[in-house]
Design an enzyme around this catalytic site. Sequence first.
Site, PDB file in Angstrom:
ATOM      1  N   GLU A   1       0.826  -1.197   0.000  1.00  0.00           N
ATOM      2  CA  GLU A   1       0.000   0.000   0.000  1.00  0.00           C
ATOM      3  C   GLU A   1       0.866   1.255   0.000  1.00  0.00           C
ATOM      4  O   GLU A   1       1.954   1.284   0.564  1.00  0.00           O
ATOM      5  CB  GLU A   1      -0.947  -0.005   1.201  1.00  0.00           C
ATOM      6  CG  GLU A   1      -1.967  -1.132   1.065  1.00  0.00           C
ATOM      7  CD  GLU A   1      -3.115  -1.071   2.065  1.00  0.00           C
ATOM      8  OE1 GLU A   1      -4.169  -1.627   1.756  1.00  0.00           O
ATOM      9  OE2 GLU A   1      -2.968  -0.475   3.147  1.00  0.00           O
TER      10      GLU A   1
ATOM     11  N   CYS B   1      -0.562   6.332   7.328  1.00  0.00           N
ATOM     12  CA  CYS B   1       0.622   5.497   7.381  1.00  0.00           C
ATOM     13  C   CYS B   1       0.565   4.740   8.704  1.00  0.00           C
ATOM     14  O   CYS B   1       0.101   5.263   9.702  1.00  0.00           O
ATOM     15  CB  CYS B   1       1.867   6.356   7.376  1.00  0.00           C
ATOM     16  SG  CYS B   1       1.977   7.458   5.975  1.00  0.00           S
TER      17      CYS B   1
HETATM   18  N1  SAH Z   1       8.332   0.899  10.321  1.00  0.00           N
HETATM   19  C1  SAH Z   1       8.580   2.280  10.361  1.00  0.00           C
HETATM   20  C2  SAH Z   1       7.813   3.052   9.309  1.00  0.00           C
HETATM   21  C3  SAH Z   1       6.404   2.607   9.051  1.00  0.00           C
HETATM   22  S1  SAH Z   1       5.276   2.837  10.397  1.00  0.00           S
HETATM   23  C4  SAH Z   1       8.311   2.831  11.750  1.00  0.00           C
HETATM   24  O1  SAH Z   1       7.751   2.132  12.578  1.00  0.00           O
HETATM   25  O2  SAH Z   1       8.710   3.969  11.992  1.00  0.00           O
HETATM   26  C5  SAH Z   1       5.000   4.596  10.287  1.00  0.00           C
HETATM   27  C6  SAH Z   1       4.460   5.233  11.547  1.00  0.00           C
HETATM   28  O3  SAH Z   1       3.111   4.818  11.765  1.00  0.00           O
HETATM   29  C7  SAH Z   1       5.234   4.877  12.796  1.00  0.00           C
HETATM   30  O4  SAH Z   1       5.593   6.040  13.493  1.00  0.00           O
HETATM   31  C8  SAH Z   1       4.253   4.074  13.608  1.00  0.00           C
HETATM   32  O5  SAH Z   1       4.489   4.234  14.973  1.00  0.00           O
HETATM   33  C9  SAH Z   1       2.923   4.658  13.146  1.00  0.00           C
HETATM   34  N2  SAH Z   1       1.785   3.781  13.384  1.00  0.00           N
HETATM   35  C10 SAH Z   1       1.735   2.440  13.296  1.00  0.00           C
HETATM   36  N3  SAH Z   1       0.504   1.972  13.618  1.00  0.00           N
HETATM   37  C11 SAH Z   1      -0.245   3.042  13.922  1.00  0.00           C
HETATM   38  C12 SAH Z   1      -1.599   3.216  14.333  1.00  0.00           C
HETATM   39  N4  SAH Z   1      -2.429   2.178  14.493  1.00  0.00           N
HETATM   40  N5  SAH Z   1      -2.040   4.464  14.575  1.00  0.00           N
HETATM   41  C13 SAH Z   1      -1.213   5.528  14.400  1.00  0.00           C
HETATM   42  N6  SAH Z   1       0.066   5.424  13.993  1.00  0.00           N
HETATM   43  C14 SAH Z   1       0.557   4.200  13.772  1.00  0.00           C
END
Ligand code: SAH
Length: 383
Positions: free
Chosen positions: A93, A368
């Site tokens: 995605e 994201c």
């Molecule tokens: N793996 C990397 C990049 C992808 S996740 C990382 O973890 O940084 C991108 C962002 O989305 C991260 O900051 C993560 O903490 C956030 N994220 C993941 N699940 C989420 C959710 N359910 N609600 C809000 N943010 C979320």
Amino acid sequence: MTSPFDPLGATVSEWEDLAGSWSLPRYRGRQIFDALHRKGDRDYGLVRELPGGLRERLASDVPLFLPSIARRDPSSDGSVKYGLRLADGALIEAVFMPGTRSFSEANEFEDARAHPGAAPALRARPFAGAAAPLAKFTICLSSQTGCAVDCAFCVTGRLGAGRNLTAGEILGQLYAVLDDAGRSFDGLRIVFMGMGEPFLNPDGVSRALDLLFERVSPRRVTVSTSGITPAFARFASRERRPNLAVSINAADSETRSRLMPITRTHPLEGVVAAMRAWPLESHRRMTAEYVLIAGVNDSPENAGRLTRLLAGLRVKVNVIPLNEDPVYLPGWKRPSEDAIDRFAARLSAGGLPVTVRRSRGPDANAACGQLKGRTEDPRRTRG
Ligand code: SAH
Ligand code: SF4
């Protein structure tokens, strides 16, 4: 470079080498590279500056593949979530997020769903001058087809590990979205915040950055990591570095281990030490992402600890209120708007620049960190 030759992921010099190995003048390599990445030709047949025989040989020996659009979910805020099918059938995605006509100095990767929070956030500064610049927009890219890091609050993580994307797949993902949105590189910002952990795919992401930086300033590209400490040095040693975002999510090891089990392998202190060692260019700040979850990491004490943990770092905090998902993330709740504001205000009072990312509508679930890349949806198939 590993074989087979990855046309969208090949550098200029690799294209020149390929031309040489085909007994062609090396400049042909540059012509092909420019056609793909500057002119935006998505088919060798369109590269008129090449002889017909060469166009045919390219098509048969190093075929181009762009991910196909399997799903397209527009949101009321103008963002579009794409499900993209790769050559091997894997689904990833990516998200297109239109920018606003204002430029937020608080958040280089400000997206359409983010607006400065009430008191605590830095103010957005409108562009001056009569000639309005082209509207900015952000594309959120995936770096893997799943994620092995297994964060408890993340849909991608709940669905398990995937494979690394090649640089060509990362560029192809970008081009598929740009083409569909009818946009070019003008106004583009890129965030690696989609599916996967970019620092667990250092080869693919690093190569993709090299290619992207031919067209986009490194200041417009942000890579977000969950804190894979051994990989920091590799990215830090790059001549041209993207913006760094680190998903901190909790300021004490116990809470962070619960949210992000990887903390047991890469302890929080090491992550912060790696942030301190990051060679930050002047006028840049790194980002600490903090997914705010009701009753888990949103207390005044949590805010105080975070302020102390990040003290002395040139960092801004991006508070991301949890995007709930009753199916994949049962029991995890987003704090109330008041609680979100109070948390942000505490960080701000502690001297940390803060932005709050807020979803604009109930259907704005393209966020994201919520990307799953699977077609089967238990909400549709159950009961
Ligand atoms: N793996 C990397 C990049 C992808 S996740 C990382 O973890 O940084 C991108 C962002 O989305 C991260 O900051 C993560 O903490 C956030 N994220 C993941 N699940 C989420 C959710 N359910 N609600 C809000 N943010 C979320
Ligand atoms: Fe992976 Fe990032 Fe999701 Fe954690 S938050 S599971 S690192 S994609």
